[in-house]
Write a protein that holds these residues in place. Sequence first.
Motif, short mmCIF file in Angstrom:
data_model
loop_
_atom_site.label_atom_id
_atom_site.label_comp_id
_atom_site.label_asym_id
_atom_site.label_seq_id
_atom_site.Cartn_x
_atom_site.Cartn_y
_atom_site.Cartn_z
N LEU A 52 0.84 -1.36 -0.12
CA LEU A 52 -0.01 -0.12 -0.08
C LEU A 52 0.86 1.28 -0.10
O LEU A 52 0.42 2.40 -0.80
CB LEU A 52 -1.06 -0.11 1.30
N LYS A 53 1.89 1.33 0.81
CA LYS A 53 2.73 2.68 0.92
C LYS A 53 3.49 2.59 -0.28
O LYS A 53 4.40 3.71 -0.34
CB LYS A 53 3.64 2.30 2.12
N THR A 54 3.79 1.69 -1.34
CA THR A 54 4.55 1.97 -2.46
C THR A 54 3.77 2.33 -3.51
O THR A 54 4.19 2.63 -4.68
CB THR A 54 5.28 0.73 -2.68
N LEU A 55 2.24 2.67 -3.61
CA LEU A 55 1.67 2.92 -4.56
C LEU A 55 1.91 4.28 -5.12
O LEU A 55 2.41 5.43 -4.17
CB LEU A 55 0.05 3.05 -4.00
N ASN A 56 2.20 4.42 -6.35
CA ASN A 56 2.60 5.50 -7.14
C ASN A 56 1.42 6.20 -7.80
O ASN A 56 0.10 5.72 -7.89
CB ASN A 56 3.72 5.65 -7.76
N ILE A 93 0.24 8.58 3.23
CA ILE A 93 0.45 8.33 1.89
C ILE A 93 -0.25 9.63 1.14
O ILE A 93 -1.76 9.80 1.18
CB ILE A 93 -0.03 7.03 1.38
N TYR A 94 0.36 10.52 0.49
CA TYR A 94 -0.37 11.59 -0.23
C TYR A 94 -0.24 11.44 -1.67
O TYR A 94 0.62 11.20 -2.29
CB TYR A 94 0.31 12.80 0.29
N SER A 95 -1.42 11.85 -2.24
CA SER A 95 -1.56 11.57 -3.73
C SER A 95 -2.27 12.95 -4.17
O SER A 95 -3.48 13.03 -4.10
CB SER A 95 -2.55 10.38 -4.00
N PRO A 96 -1.49 13.81 -4.86
CA PRO A 96 -2.21 14.71 -5.73
C PRO A 96 -3.14 14.60 -6.46
O PRO A 96 -4.46 15.24 -6.70
CB PRO A 96 -1.01 15.58 -6.27
N ILE A 97 -3.01 13.50 -7.28
CA ILE A 97 -4.27 12.86 -8.18
C ILE A 97 -5.61 12.66 -7.42
O ILE A 97 -6.60 13.20 -7.93
CB ILE A 97 -3.85 11.68 -8.79
N LEU A 98 -5.53 12.15 -6.38
CA LEU A 98 -6.68 11.77 -5.65
C LEU A 98 -7.30 13.02 -5.21
O LEU A 98 -8.60 13.26 -4.87
CB LEU A 98 -6.44 10.91 -4.38
N GLN A 99 -6.85 14.22 -4.86
CA GLN A 99 -7.15 15.43 -4.42
C GLN A 99 -7.93 16.14 -5.39
O GLN A 99 -8.93 16.76 -5.39
CB GLN A 99 -6.08 16.28 -3.73
N ASP A 100 -7.40 15.93 -6.63
CA ASP A 100 -7.68 16.89 -7.79
C ASP A 100 -8.95 15.97 -8.70
O ASP A 100 -9.98 16.79 -9.28
CB ASP A 100 -6.60 17.39 -8.77
N LYS A 101 -8.60 14.73 -8.83
CA LYS A 101 -9.73 14.15 -9.71
C LYS A 101 -11.30 14.04 -9.26
O LYS A 101 -12.01 14.30 -10.05
CB LYS A 101 -9.26 12.56 -9.72
N PRO A 102 -11.29 14.09 -8.00
CA PRO A 102 -13.03 13.95 -7.60
C PRO A 102 -13.52 15.53 -8.13
O PRO A 102 -14.67 15.51 -8.37
CB PRO A 102 -12.66 13.75 -5.99
N LYS A 103 -12.87 16.57 -7.93
CA LYS A 103 -13.22 17.66 -8.34
C LYS A 103 -13.40 17.90 -9.92
O LYS A 103 -14.32 18.51 -10.43
CB LYS A 103 -12.17 18.87 -7.94
#
Length: 312
Positions: A52-56, A93-103
């Motif tokens: 899980l912690k290696t997800l990119n 684990i921080y993902s900019p994609i997850l923050q932007d995609k729902p919007k």
Amino acid sequence: MSTPQPNYLEDYIESLVSRGVKVSTRKQYLSDLKKFLIWMKVYKGDIELGTLKTLNDNDIEAYISYLSDIGYSDATFRRLLSVLNRFLKHFNIYSPILQDKPKERPLRPLNEDDFISDDEMSKLLKSMRKPSKSEARNHLIERNLAIVCLVRYYGLTPKDITSIRMNAVNFFQHTIQIDSNRSPLIITLQDEHLEYIRDYWNSIDKEIRPRYQSNDPLFVAFFNLTFRFRFNYDTGMPQPLSIRGIQEMIKDEVKLAKLRKISAKHLRNSCILDCLSNAVSINNVLTYFRLSDQFSIRRYQEYLSNNKNNTH
């Protein structure tokens, strides 16, 4: 598909309890995160915390693509990614994609790249009908054609297709019943598309062929090394083709046809657009495609309004 619940997921749910999160909300979080773990098990091979912690970003994009192909409503799509984002942040684990995609999902206007054009569809079907160097793939021409047509011309999602059972198929009336949370959907097949299904079904060895009017799955997984359809002797029925299997098949066929990246979502989008172009009522479109509300089709309406001379 059953995936064991890892300790770190239980710990996360316990942290929600300590924060006073409602029982109903916790149950929803758990259900949403289990969907992610099922995907992770298939895509990454395991659901260990270390994995899980290696997800990119590429992994997250793959999961987003997986959700898009299933055909969730915008609201469900946003919720699934929002829940996952909170879950990953809990483990730093921080993902900019997850923050932007729902919007992005409800706001980004559709463009021609979100659909498959008539020309692209014609090239895809022409390529799919031709034998290739892959003997395994050549065994599946009719099956693959049937699946692609079900998505493009009837708007079914990969999830819909994997759920079809033989007792929902009526070769004589040319119909397939699709179960959903609402009333069942019955689609009437064109002769050509029915023949794809019938020819594929007859191509399976009789001893392992899905039994007519039974609970056996219509679409069966295939073992490329032996050129045989898979049969689960524990359950006594053929092994159903998975959602991921459908997604990968479409990806491979598109690549073989030398087209740009096109997924099940593009095919379904075009089916929705066709209905709206043909003046099918909004309520009927919502019901047929199992969409949550009118906001789900607003982008399609805006696309049509801005591209009145555009056809697909």
